[in-house]
Design an enzyme around this catalytic site. Structure first.
Site, mmCIF file in Angstrom:
data_model
loop_
_atom_site.group_PDB
_atom_site.id
_atom_site.type_symbol
_atom_site.label_atom_id
_atom_site.label_comp_id
_atom_site.label_asym_id
_atom_site.label_seq_id
_atom_site.Cartn_x
_atom_site.Cartn_y
_atom_site.Cartn_z
ATOM 1 N N HIS A 180 -6.245 -3.907 4.268
ATOM 2 C CA HIS A 180 -7.192 -2.790 4.175
ATOM 3 C C HIS A 180 -7.405 -2.184 5.553
ATOM 4 C CE1 HIS A 180 -8.617 -2.984 0.074
ATOM 5 N NE2 HIS A 180 -8.824 -4.278 0.157
ATOM 6 N N ASP A 232 -0.872 -13.086 -2.065
ATOM 7 C CA ASP A 232 -1.712 -12.043 -2.657
ATOM 8 C C ASP A 232 -2.255 -11.140 -1.544
ATOM 9 O OD1 ASP A 232 -3.002 -10.462 -4.486
ATOM 10 O OD2 ASP A 232 -4.715 -11.791 -4.733
ATOM 11 N N ARG A 256 0.802 -1.236 0.000
ATOM 12 C CA ARG A 256 0.000 0.000 0.000
ATOM 13 C C ARG A 256 0.829 1.277 0.000
ATOM 14 N NH1 ARG A 256 -4.361 -2.402 -1.951
ATOM 15 N NH2 ARG A 256 -5.439 -3.751 -0.464
#
Lengths: 168, 424, 325
Positions: B310, B306, B65
C-alpha cells in the site's frame, strides 16, 4: 538580622497593627481570608487575636497562578472556601511570605471572581526582597533582605516556625 | 552462457537432494549436478559456500497492484522485490483493475511482465464475470490464455447454486479452484478477529465461524462436484481440522497459510496498529498454534506471502478505515526459515512448502531443480541477519507488520530461467 | 516490540487522554480530586478561572452530539480557553489523507488541544499518533472503543455517593457490545478496586470473551441486579444496530429495562445512573429516571468539573524540555 525565632511575637505585632489600621481607615467588621497553605495558618492565628465575628475564608489560588503551564496541575485536597458574601465588605488578605507579589495578584483575581469588595488590606508575616509586581503589604510581621539563593519558609500549623534556608 | 554455482548446500525436495554440491546452468536450464558436463564453459561463477541453493520460491498469492493501482506498486517494483526475496514466481489473484476475466487482461499482464522480468507472474482467472458472483466467466478462454486456475478472490458468491455450477464447470476443464473461505454475512463490516482484542478495542469483529462456515459449505460442494480445490490463506485452527478430515476422506483439496498468520495474533494489533489490519484477520494464539500444527502435519501444503503493498496514506486512518493488507514479500523466506527453530519441520520441509508444493498446486514444472528443469534458483545465506525497516524493504509498500523485527536469512542471488535477476 | 503508552509522557503524566485502560489508580484519583476542586467553580458568581487563558481548544466532532460537545465547550470556557467547534461531515473525510490534512490545518491555527469524537474505534489514538508534539488529544468518544471522560465523570458521581470503591458491587446493563461508555466504566471500576463489576445484557449485546474485560456476565437481569450498590444503565444505540440483535423495544424493556420492580432487587440505597439521553420506557421507566435513587442529572453537572480537571491536567504539564534544562 532581626529575630525570626518567635513567630508569636510577630503575630501579636501584626494583630495590633491591623487593629490600628482598621481604626484609621474606619473599617468595621472586616472579613479575613488566608491563602493556602501558610497564609491560612497565619490567618488562623490572627483571627482569634482580632476577635472577628465571621468565619475565616480560605483561598487556593492554584487555578489562578500565572506559572501554571510551568509547574503544572497538582491535585489539591482543599479548594477555596469563602463562607460569606464579599460584595461591599472590607477584607484582610493574609499570606505567610510576600515575595514576588504574584500570589497576591492571583488571590485578588480570585476574590474579584466572587464579588466586589469595598477594600482589601494585605497582611503578610514576612515581606522579603524580590518584588516583581507593584504589591505592598499594609501590615507585616517582619521585613527581610534576602539574596536570591535564600529562602524563608513557614512550617506549621503547630507550632508555627520560620526557617531560613540556603540553596546552592 | 554457463553459470556455475559452487559448493552450495542444495535442497531440492522433489528430487530428494539435500547436500553440498555444484550446480551447472546453461540455456536457462539446469544441465548438471556435482560435476560439470562435458564442454561446459563457466562464464559466471557463483560461490555459494556456506549458503543454501534452492528452487526459486513460488508465492501462491501476491498482489502487484498492476494493472489498476499503480500508485501503490507496479509489476516492475514488486517483481524486483520478489527477486530480492528469492521468489521467482508470483501468482496473482484476479481482483486487479480491470479484473482478470478476459484473455485481453491476461495478455496485458504477461506483456508487462515480460518488460519487467525480475520474476514470472502467473494469473488466476475470475470464477465469475467481473467477480460479480452471479454469472460464470469464460473459464476455457481464460485457461487457453494462460490462467493457472480460477478464483473469485475475496468477492462473495452468495448463491450456493452458482457456486456449485462454477465448481462443476471448473472441474469440466480441469481447472483448480482457488477458494477464499469467507461467509460474508458473518464477516460483514468486521475488521478484527472476534475475541479478546476486538472486545477490548471495540472493533467490529469477524468471528471464527465466518471462515469455518464457508469451509464447511465449500467442502460439501467439492465433495459433490469433484473439483480440485485449493483453500487460500486459512486463518483458524478449526478450518485446518476440517481440511485435514477432508484430505483424509480423499477429497482433492489443498490449502495454504500466510507467514503473518503463522507469526502474529490479534494481540499484535496493540493499540490500533493499522499495519495489522488484514483479511482474514489475525486470529487467536490457539489458531496460530493450530496453523503451525497444520503446516507440520501436512494439511497446509504451502506458505505464501499474501503480499498487499500500500501507499503510506492507505494506512493513515483509524484502524477499520485503513485499507487492509500487509506488505510481506520481503519477509516470506526469512520468516519461513525461522519455523525450523520454532516447529518440528525440517529445512527441507519448509523449502518444499515454498517451492515444490506450490508448483504442484499451480500445475507448474518449476519448483524443483532436476536436470533439464528451468533454472529458477534462489541462493541464500542462512546466517545473515537484517532488520526490517522502510529502507530494507524492497517492496514499494512499506506497510509491514514486521518493522523492527530481526530477520535471519538473506538472499544473495536469484536466477530466473538461468539469468541472474538479483545479486546482493 | 512494546511501545510506551502514547497517552503518557516520559514522566508518566497524562499527555493525551485517550482511554482509561492502563492508567494507574493514582492518576484516576488525581483526576477525581482535581475535579472535586473545580466543582466549586460552577457555583460561584464568576464561573471561570484563568487557568488556560491563551490556550486554544478545538472540538473536532465527526459524530454529532450537542450534549457532549456543550459540556466540553463549557469546561474549556470555564478554564478561560478559547474554543473552536468544528463539526465535520463524515462523508467528506472517509479517506485517511484528508483527515491528516485537516489535522495539519488545525495545527497551523496553533491549537493546543483537540477534543476528538469519531465514529471509528481507534480514531483518538490515530490523531494522537499523528499530531505535532505540542498538541494534546482528548478522546470525546471513538466508535465502540472508549469514552474516558464519561467514564471518569461516572466514577466521580459514584464516589460522591459511595466513597469507598473497594466495598462496591456495580452492574452495567444493556448494549455492552457497542458501548464505548461501558468499556471506559469497566476499566475505571476495575482500576479503582471495585471487587465486583457485573455486565448484564442479552447474549446478542455482550461481546465475545467479555469476561476478559474484568466483569461477571449475567444474561438474567433479575439475577444480575441483585444486591448491587450502583446500577449503570446504557443507552440502547439503535442507530448502531444492524442485523437481528433485538426483536423489539418492548421486549427489551420487559427483559432488561430498569423498572421499579427490578430496581427493588438492588440494595435499597443503590444509585441509578445513565449516560443520557434516556430512551424512557426502553432502558428504564420514567419513574426510575426521575426517582429518588436516580443521580442522572448530577452526572451531567459533574461532567463539566471532571472535564475541566482532565483538560487542565493534560495542558498543565510542565514542559518536558524546560524540565530537562
Amino acid at each position: 538580622m532581626t529575630d525570626i525565632s518567635n513567630v508569636n511575637t510577630l503575630l501579636d505585632k501584626m494583630a495590633e497593627s491591623i487593629q490600628s489600621k482598621c481604626q484609621t481607615r474606619q473599617v468595621s467588621d472586616p472579613l479575613m481570608i488566608g491563602i493556602h497553605t501558610g497564609g491560612v495558618w497565619v490567618a488562623n492565628a490572627l483571627h482569634p487575636r482580632l476577635g472577628l465575628k465571621e468565619d475565616l475564608g480560605t483561598l487556593n489560588i492554584s487555578f489562578y497562578r500565572d506559572d501554571f503551564t510551568r509547574i503544572g496541575m497538582h491535585p489539591q485536597v482543599e479548594p477555596s472556601s469563602l463562607p460569606f458574601e464579599v460584595n461591599d465588605r472590607h477584607i484582610i488578605l493574609v499570606d505567610d511570605v510576600l515575595h514576588t507579589g504574584r500570589t497576591i495578584r492571583a488571590a485578588l483575581n480570585e476574590i474579584f471572581d466572587y464579588g466586589r469588595p469595598a477594600s482589601v488590606m494585605l497582611a503578610a508575616l514576612v515581606v522579603r526582597s524580590g518584588k516583581e509586581l507593584p504589591v505592598c503589604a499594609d501590615v507585616m510581621g517582619i521585613r527581610l533582605n534576602l539574596t536570591e539563593s535564600q529562602h524563608i519558609k513557614l512550617t506549621g500549623p503547630d507550632p508555627l516556625k520560620l526557617e531560613l534556608q540556603e540553596s546552592k | 552462457m554457463g553459470i556455475h554455482i559452487s559448493k552450495g548446500h542444495l535442497i531440492d525436495p522433489t528430487n530428494q537432494v539435500d547436500k553440498i554440491t555444484d550446480l551447472f546452468i546453461e540455456d536457462g536450464q539446469v544441465i548438471g549436478l556435482d560435476k560439470a558436463p562435458n564442454n561446459f564453459k563457466t562464464e559466471q561463477l557463483i560461490n555459494a559456500e556456506g549458503q543454501y541453493v534452492i528452487p526459486g520460491i513460488i508465492d501462491l498469492q501476491a498482489r502487484v497492484r498492476e494493472p489498476g493501482q499503480e500508485d501503490k506498486a507496479s509489476i516492475a517494483s514488486e517483481t524486483r522485490a520478489a527477486a530480492a526475496g528469492g521468489i521467482t514466481t508470483l501468482c496473482l489473484p484476479p481482483d486487479t483493475q480491470p479484473i482478470i476475466d478476459t484473455p485481453a487482461v491476461i495478455e496485458l499482464i504477461h506483456r508487462r511482465n515480460e518488460l519487467a522480468a525480475s520474476a514470472e507472474i502467473v494469473t488466476l482467472g475470475a470464477l465469475t464475470k467481473g467477480l460479480g458472483g452471479t454469472e460464470l466467466s469464460e473459464m476455457y478462454e481464460l485457461k487457453r490464455a494462460g490462467c493457472v486456475g480460477v478464483s473469485n478472490a475475496r468477492a462473495p458468491i452468495p448463491n450456493t447454486l452458482v457456486m456449485r455450477r462454477a465448481m462443476e464447470y471448473a472441474a469440466n476443464f480441469e481447472m483448480t479452484l482457488f477458494l477464499t473461505a469467507e461467509d460474508h454475512s458473518l464477516s460483514k463490516n468486521g475488521c478484527a478477529h472476534e475475541g479478546m482484542i476486538s472486545t477490548r478495542l471495540g472493533l467490529p469483529s469477524i468471528p471464527e465461524a465466518a471462515e469455518t462456515m464457508a469451509v464447511a459449505r465449500l467442502l460439501m460442494l467439492v465433495e459433490q462436484t469433484g473439483v480440485r480445490a485449493h483453500f487460500c490463506q486459512l486463518s483458524t485452527a478449526k478450518s485446518v481440522q476440517m481440511i485435514n478430515r477432508a484430505q483424509h476422506d480423499g477429497l482433492p483439496v489443498t490449502a495454504d497459510v500466510t507467514t503473518h498468520h503463522l507469526y502474529l495474533t490479534e494481540m499484535d494489533i496493540g493499540y490500533f496498529d493499522s499495519n495489522c489490519h488484514v483479511f482474514p484477520p489475525l486470529r487467536s494464539q490457539r489458531d496460530k498454534a493450530g496453523l503451525r500444527e497444520g503446516l507440520s502435519n501436512g494439511t497446509l501444503n504451502a506458505i505464501c506471502s499474501d503480499h498487499q503493498p500500500h501507499e503510506l496514506d492507505a494506512k493513515l486512518a483509524p484502524f477499520c478505515e485503513s485499507e487492509p493488507g500487509m506488505s510481506t514479500i520481503d519477509t516470506l523466506l526469512p520468516l519461513a526459515l525461522r519455523l525450523v527453530d520454532e516447529t518440528n519441520l525440517t529445512l527441507s520441509d519448509i523449502i518444499a512448502r515454498l517451492t515444490s508444493h506450490p508448483a504442484q498446486i499451480l500445475g507448474l514444472k518449476t519448483g524443483q531443480l532436476g536436470i533439464g528443469s528451468r533454472a529458477n534458483i534462489c541462493v541464500f545465506d542462512p546466517q545473515q541477519s537484517w532488520m526490517v525497516s522502510h529502507e530494507t524493504l524492497n517492496s514499494r509498500g512499506k506497510n509491514s507488520p514486521f518493522i523492527d523485527w530481526e530477520m535471519k536469512g538473506q538472499v544473495s542471488h536469484t536466477l530466473l530461467a538461468g539469468r541472474v535477476v538479483f545479486q546482493r | 516490540m512494546k511501545q510506551r503508552d502514547i497517552q503518557l509522557d516520559s514522566q508518566g503524566r497524562l499527555r493525551h487522554f485517550l482511554t482509561i485502560e492502563g492508567l494507574k489508580q493514582q492518576t484516576l484519583i488525581d483526576i477525581l480530586d482535581t475535579a472535586e476542586n473545580f466543582s466549586t467553580v460552577g457555583t460561584r458568581k464568576v464561573k471561570k478561572v484563568p487557568l488556560l487563558r491563551g490556550k486554544t481548544i478545538a472540538n473536532l466532532f465527526f459524530e454529532a452530539s450537542t450534549r457532549t460537545r456543550t459540556t466540553f465547550e463549557l469546561a474549556a470556557k470555564r478554564l478561560s480557553a478559547d474554543v473552536l467547534n468544528i463539526n465535520i461531515n463524515t462523508s467528506s473525510t472517509t479517506k485517511g489523507e484528508s483527515l491528516l490534512d485537516m489535522l495539519r490545518n488545525l495545527e497551523a491555527m496553533h491549537c493546543d488541544m483537540f477534543v476528538v469524537r469519531h465514529h471509528s474505534s481507534g480514531a483518538a489514538h490515530f490523531f494522537a499518533k499523528h499530531v505535532a508534539p505540542h498538541i494534546s488529544v482528548i478522546n470525546g468518544g471513538d466508535g465502540s472503543h472508549a469514552h474516558p471522560t464519561q467514564g471518569m465523570l461516572d466514577m466521580f458521581t459514584i464516589r460522591r455517593h459511595k466513597p469507598d470503591f473497594t466495598a462496591l458491587r456495580v452492574a452495567v446493563v444493556g448494549d455492552i457490545l457497542h458501548s464505548r461508555v461501558a468499556r471506559s466504566q469497566i476499566h475505571a471500576l476495575n482500576i479503582l478496586g471495585v471487587p465486583e463489576v457485573r455486565a448484564i445484557g442479552p447474549r446478542t449485546l455482550i461481546p465475545a470473551e467479555a469476561e476478559s474485560l474484568g466483569v461477571h456476565v449475567y444474561n438474567d437481569m433479575k439475577e444480575g441486579i441483585r444486591d448491587v450498590d450502583v446500577v449503570i444503565m446504557l443507552r440502547l444505540q439503535r442507530e448502531r444496530m444492524q442485523g437481528a440483535l433485538l426483536p423489539s423495544e418492548n421486549e427489551y424493556y420487559r427483559t432488561y429495562g430498569l423498572s421499579p420492580e427490578k430496581l427493588a432487587l438492588a440494595k435499597p440505597d443503590a444509585i441509578v445512573m445513565h449516560p443520557g439521553p434516556i430512551n424512557r420506557g426502553v432502558e428504564m421507566a420514567s419513574s426510575v429516571a426521575d426517582g429518588p435513587q436516580s443521580v442522572i442529572l448530577e452526572q451531567v453537572t459533574n461532567g463539566i468539573a471532571v472535564r475541566m480537571a482532565i483538560m487542565s491536567m493534560v495542558l498543565g504539564r510542565p514542559n518536558e524540555e524546560q524540565e530537562a534544562n
